[in-house]
Design a protein around this motif. Sequence first.
Motif, mmCIF file in Angstrom:
data_model
loop_
_atom_site.group_PDB
_atom_site.id
_atom_site.type_symbol
_atom_site.label_atom_id
_atom_site.label_comp_id
_atom_site.label_asym_id
_atom_site.label_seq_id
_atom_site.Cartn_x
_atom_site.Cartn_y
_atom_site.Cartn_z
ATOM 1 N N LEU A 70 0.828 -1.201 0.000
ATOM 2 C CA LEU A 70 0.000 0.000 0.000
ATOM 3 C C LEU A 70 0.867 1.256 0.000
ATOM 4 O O LEU A 70 0.619 2.198 -0.773
ATOM 5 C CB LEU A 70 -0.923 -0.005 1.212
ATOM 6 C CG LEU A 70 -1.840 1.197 1.378
ATOM 7 C CD1 LEU A 70 -2.842 1.258 0.232
ATOM 8 C CD2 LEU A 70 -2.558 1.145 2.696
ATOM 9 N N ILE A 71 1.897 1.269 0.823
ATOM 10 C CA ILE A 71 2.804 2.418 0.860
ATOM 11 C C ILE A 71 3.529 2.559 -0.479
ATOM 12 O O ILE A 71 3.698 3.668 -0.997
ATOM 13 C CB ILE A 71 3.792 2.270 2.035
ATOM 14 C CG1 ILE A 71 3.031 2.406 3.353
ATOM 15 C CG2 ILE A 71 4.911 3.299 1.942
ATOM 16 C CD1 ILE A 71 3.845 2.088 4.581
ATOM 17 N N GLY A 72 3.954 1.442 -1.056
ATOM 18 C CA GLY A 72 4.611 1.489 -2.364
ATOM 19 C C GLY A 72 3.687 2.008 -3.450
ATOM 20 O O GLY A 72 4.099 2.797 -4.309
ATOM 21 N N LYS A 78 2.069 8.901 -6.391
ATOM 22 C CA LYS A 78 2.408 10.295 -6.137
ATOM 23 C C LYS A 78 3.303 10.839 -7.233
ATOM 24 O O LYS A 78 3.217 12.011 -7.590
ATOM 25 C CB LYS A 78 3.087 10.406 -4.776
ATOM 26 C CG LYS A 78 3.305 11.806 -4.321
ATOM 27 C CD LYS A 78 3.885 11.815 -2.918
ATOM 28 C CE LYS A 78 4.142 13.233 -2.487
ATOM 29 N NZ LYS A 78 4.744 13.288 -1.160
ATOM 30 N N GLY A 79 4.180 10.009 -7.781
ATOM 31 C CA GLY A 79 5.020 10.407 -8.894
ATOM 32 C C GLY A 79 6.251 11.168 -8.480
ATOM 33 O O GLY A 79 6.554 11.348 -7.312
ATOM 34 N N GLU A 80 6.959 11.663 -9.474
ATOM 35 C CA GLU A 80 8.236 12.342 -9.281
ATOM 36 C C GLU A 80 8.089 13.858 -9.304
ATOM 37 O O GLU A 80 9.061 14.567 -9.197
ATOM 38 C CB GLU A 80 9.204 11.916 -10.396
ATOM 39 C CG GLU A 80 9.454 10.437 -10.444
ATOM 40 C CD GLU A 80 10.465 9.997 -9.410
ATOM 41 O OE1 GLU A 80 11.315 10.814 -9.022
ATOM 42 O OE2 GLU A 80 10.388 8.831 -8.992
ATOM 43 N N GLU A 81 6.904 14.368 -9.457
ATOM 44 C CA GLU A 81 6.713 15.800 -9.655
ATOM 45 C C GLU A 81 7.003 16.648 -8.420
ATOM 46 O O GLU A 81 7.257 17.838 -8.544
ATOM 47 C CB GLU A 81 5.286 16.076 -10.102
ATOM 48 C CG GLU A 81 4.265 15.626 -9.067
ATOM 49 C CD GLU A 81 2.883 15.512 -9.650
ATOM 50 O OE1 GLU A 81 1.932 15.750 -8.918
ATOM 51 O OE2 GLU A 81 2.771 15.180 -10.837
ATOM 52 N N ASN A 82 7.027 16.073 -7.230
ATOM 53 C CA ASN A 82 7.271 16.858 -6.028
ATOM 54 C C ASN A 82 8.741 16.999 -5.680
ATOM 55 O O ASN A 82 9.080 17.595 -4.689
ATOM 56 C CB ASN A 82 6.538 16.223 -4.843
ATOM 57 C CG ASN A 82 5.050 16.353 -4.982
ATOM 58 O OD1 ASN A 82 4.571 17.263 -5.663
ATOM 59 N ND2 ASN A 82 4.312 15.449 -4.380
#
Length: 83
Positions: A70-72, A78-82
Amino acid sequence: MRTNRPLAFLVVLLFTAIVVIGAFGTSWNTVSELPQNPADQSNIEGIGMLIFTHYVAPFEVLSIVLLASLIGAIYLAKGEENQ
């Protein structure tokens, strides 16, 4: 975000070892050991009793595996955008 790859690799290796030892070190019992309850055909109470007495270790390992997945999944969604 700074990643510590050797530590992450060690955690993954340890986790994999625990799962493999749990999978091959456990004597998997069959459904024939399920206590019979003629009043309730679904036998939910018997299944719950077995899960929380005889099978508590595999149940806990499975819950950790599901929590990690679930965490994965949240991390991947969420992606790499942050960064």
